[in-house]
Design a protein around this motif. Structure first.
Motif, PDB file in Angstrom:
ATOM      1  N   ALA A  23       0.832  -1.211   0.000  1.00  0.00           N
ATOM      2  CA  ALA A  23       0.000   0.000   0.000  1.00  0.00           C
ATOM      3  C   ALA A  23       0.863   1.257   0.000  1.00  0.00           C
ATOM      4  N   GLU A  24       1.936   1.234   0.770  1.00  0.00           N
ATOM      5  CA  GLU A  24       2.851   2.386   0.782  1.00  0.00           C
ATOM      6  C   GLU A  24       3.450   2.605  -0.601  1.00  0.00           C
ATOM      7  N   ARG A  25       3.863   1.530  -1.248  1.00  0.00           N
ATOM      8  CA  ARG A  25       4.466   1.634  -2.583  1.00  0.00           C
ATOM      9  C   ARG A  25       3.462   2.125  -3.623  1.00  0.00           C
ATOM     10  N   MET A  26       2.198   1.748  -3.442  1.00  0.00           N
ATOM     11  CA  MET A  26       1.154   2.129  -4.404  1.00  0.00           C
ATOM     12  C   MET A  26       0.478   3.443  -4.034  1.00  0.00           C
ATOM     13  N   HIS A  27       0.853   4.018  -2.888  1.00  0.00           N
ATOM     14  CA  HIS A  27       0.282   5.283  -2.422  1.00  0.00           C
ATOM     15  C   HIS A  27      -1.237   5.181  -2.269  1.00  0.00           C
ATOM     16  N   CYS A  28      -1.671   4.116  -1.599  1.00  0.00           N
ATOM     17  CA  CYS A  28      -3.092   3.940  -1.304  1.00  0.00           C
ATOM     18  C   CYS A  28      -3.214   3.220   0.035  1.00  0.00           C
ATOM     19  N   SER A  29      -4.441   2.955   0.457  1.00  0.00           N
ATOM     20  CA  SER A  29      -4.648   2.316   1.755  1.00  0.00           C
ATOM     21  C   SER A  29      -4.457   0.808   1.675  1.00  0.00           C
ATOM     22  N   THR A  30      -4.183   0.213   2.824  1.00  0.00           N
ATOM     23  CA  THR A  30      -4.075  -1.237   2.923  1.00  0.00           C
ATOM     24  C   THR A  30      -5.398  -1.884   2.534  1.00  0.00           C
ATOM     25  N   THR A  31      -6.492  -1.259   2.914  1.00  0.00           N
ATOM     26  CA  THR A  31      -7.820  -1.767   2.570  1.00  0.00           C
ATOM     27  C   THR A  31      -7.998  -1.842   1.055  1.00  0.00           C
ATOM     28  N   VAL A  33      -5.608  -2.141  -1.249  1.00  0.00           N
ATOM     29  CA  VAL A  33      -4.758  -3.216  -1.775  1.00  0.00           C
ATOM     30  C   VAL A  33      -5.422  -4.568  -1.517  1.00  0.00           C
ATOM     31  N   SER A  34      -5.921  -4.762  -0.330  1.00  0.00           N
ATOM     32  CA  SER A  34      -6.583  -6.010   0.014  1.00  0.00           C
ATOM     33  C   SER A  34      -7.798  -6.257  -0.881  1.00  0.00           C
ATOM     34  N   ARG A  35      -8.581  -5.218  -1.105  1.00  0.00           N
ATOM     35  CA  ARG A  35      -9.770  -5.334  -1.960  1.00  0.00           C
ATOM     36  C   ARG A  35      -9.376  -5.695  -3.387  1.00  0.00           C
ATOM     37  N   LEU A  36      -8.343  -5.043  -3.909  1.00  0.00           N
ATOM     38  CA  LEU A  36      -7.893  -5.319  -5.270  1.00  0.00           C
ATOM     39  C   LEU A  36      -7.439  -6.769  -5.428  1.00  0.00           C
ATOM     40  N   VAL A  37      -6.703  -7.273  -4.452  1.00  0.00           N
ATOM     41  CA  VAL A  37      -6.236  -8.664  -4.517  1.00  0.00           C
ATOM     42  C   VAL A  37      -7.424  -9.619  -4.406  1.00  0.00           C
ATOM     43  N   ARG A  38      -8.356  -9.323  -3.517  1.00  0.00           N
ATOM     44  CA  ARG A  38      -9.563 -10.173  -3.384  1.00  0.00           C
ATOM     45  C   ARG A  38     -10.368 -10.191  -4.680  1.00  0.00           C
ATOM     46  N   GLU A  39     -10.489  -9.043  -5.346  1.00  0.00           N
ATOM     47  CA  GLU A  39     -11.213  -8.980  -6.619  1.00  0.00           C
ATOM     48  C   GLU A  39     -10.522  -9.819  -7.683  1.00  0.00           C
ATOM     49  N   LEU A  40      -9.201  -9.761  -7.710  1.00  0.00           N
ATOM     50  CA  LEU A  40      -8.446 -10.560  -8.678  1.00  0.00           C
ATOM     51  C   LEU A  40      -8.647 -12.046  -8.398  1.00  0.00           C
ATOM     52  N   GLU A  41      -8.584 -12.427  -7.136  1.00  0.00           N
ATOM     53  CA  GLU A  41      -8.802 -13.821  -6.762  1.00  0.00           C
ATOM     54  C   GLU A  41     -10.212 -14.275  -7.156  1.00  0.00           C
ATOM     55  N   ALA A  42     -11.193 -13.416  -6.954  1.00  0.00           N
ATOM     56  CA  ALA A  42     -12.577 -13.755  -7.306  1.00  0.00           C
ATOM     57  C   ALA A  42     -12.716 -13.939  -8.817  1.00  0.00           C
ATOM     58  N   GLU A  43     -12.084 -13.055  -9.568  1.00  0.00           N
ATOM     59  CA  GLU A  43     -12.171 -13.159 -11.026  1.00  0.00           C
ATOM     60  C   GLU A  43     -11.499 -14.436 -11.529  1.00  0.00           C
ATOM     61  N   LEU A  44     -10.392 -14.815 -10.911  1.00  0.00           N
ATOM     62  CA  LEU A  44      -9.684 -16.028 -11.319  1.00  0.00           C
ATOM     63  C   LEU A  44     -10.308 -17.290 -10.733  1.00  0.00           C
ATOM     64  N   GLY A  45     -11.137 -17.107  -9.712  1.00  0.00           N
ATOM     65  CA  GLY A  45     -11.814 -18.240  -9.100  1.00  0.00           C
ATOM     66  C   GLY A  45     -10.935 -19.098  -8.217  1.00  0.00           C
ATOM     67  N   GLN A  46      -9.867 -18.514  -7.716  1.00  0.00           N
ATOM     68  CA  GLN A  46      -8.986 -19.247  -6.803  1.00  0.00           C
ATOM     69  C   GLN A  46      -8.138 -18.282  -6.001  1.00  0.00           C
ATOM     70  N   PRO A  47      -7.749 -18.695  -4.794  1.00  0.00           N
ATOM     71  CA  PRO A  47      -6.885 -17.825  -3.994  1.00  0.00           C
ATOM     72  C   PRO A  47      -5.488 -17.749  -4.589  1.00  0.00           C
ATOM     73  N   LEU A  48      -4.862 -16.605  -4.431  1.00  0.00           N
ATOM     74  CA  LEU A  48      -3.493 -16.402  -4.912  1.00  0.00           C
ATOM     75  C   LEU A  48      -2.499 -16.362  -3.766  1.00  0.00           C
ATOM     76  N   LEU A  49      -2.989 -15.954  -2.604  1.00  0.00           N
ATOM     77  CA  LEU A  49      -2.129 -15.797  -1.435  1.00  0.00           C
ATOM     78  C   LEU A  49      -2.712 -16.544  -0.246  1.00  0.00           C
ATOM     79  N   LEU A  50      -1.838 -17.140   0.531  1.00  0.00           N
ATOM     80  CA  LEU A  50      -2.219 -17.731   1.813  1.00  0.00           C
ATOM     81  C   LEU A  50      -1.921 -16.677   2.859  1.00  0.00           C
ATOM     82  N   ARG A  51      -2.958 -16.178   3.516  1.00  0.00           N
ATOM     83  CA  ARG A  51      -2.807 -15.073   4.459  1.00  0.00           C
ATOM     84  C   ARG A  51      -2.864 -15.574   5.896  1.00  0.00           C
ATOM     85  N   THR A  52      -1.969 -15.049   6.723  1.00  0.00           N
ATOM     86  CA  THR A  52      -2.061 -15.218   8.170  1.00  0.00           C
ATOM     87  C   THR A  52      -2.003 -13.817   8.758  1.00  0.00           C
TER      88      THR A  52
END
Length: 74
Positions: A23-31, A33-52
């Motif tokens: 988020a710092e590198r992209m000059h936007c909020s963590t929220t 970045v998280s939303r963008l990654v979730r949208e990409l995962e939804a479009e691809l129909g599979q998770p891309l990252l294992l989050r803890t």
């Protein structure tokens, strides 16, 4: 969904190793970045990252396009 921005967010998360740093590198909020990654995962129909709560890990994909994107500048 803005595909390019979502892919860039995913690549930045992988490169940075965290959503906060991405988020710092992209000059936007963590929220955002998280939303963008979730949208990409939804479009691809599979998770891309294992989050803890403390780390992320890249999930190996049948489609290596996104994995390859992480090694190149987007």
């Amino acid at each position: 969904m803005d595909n390019i921005r979502s892919i860039r967010a995913f690549v930045e998360v992988v490169r940075a190793g965290s959503f906060v740093k991405a988020a710092e590198r992209m000059h936007c909020s963590t929220t955002t970045v998280s939303r963008l990654v979730r949208e990409l995962e939804a479009e691809l129909g599979q998770p891309l990252l294992l989050r803890t709560t403390r780390s992320i890990a890249l999930i190996l994909l049948k489609n290596t396009l996104l994995v390859t994107a992480c090694t190149h500048r987007v």
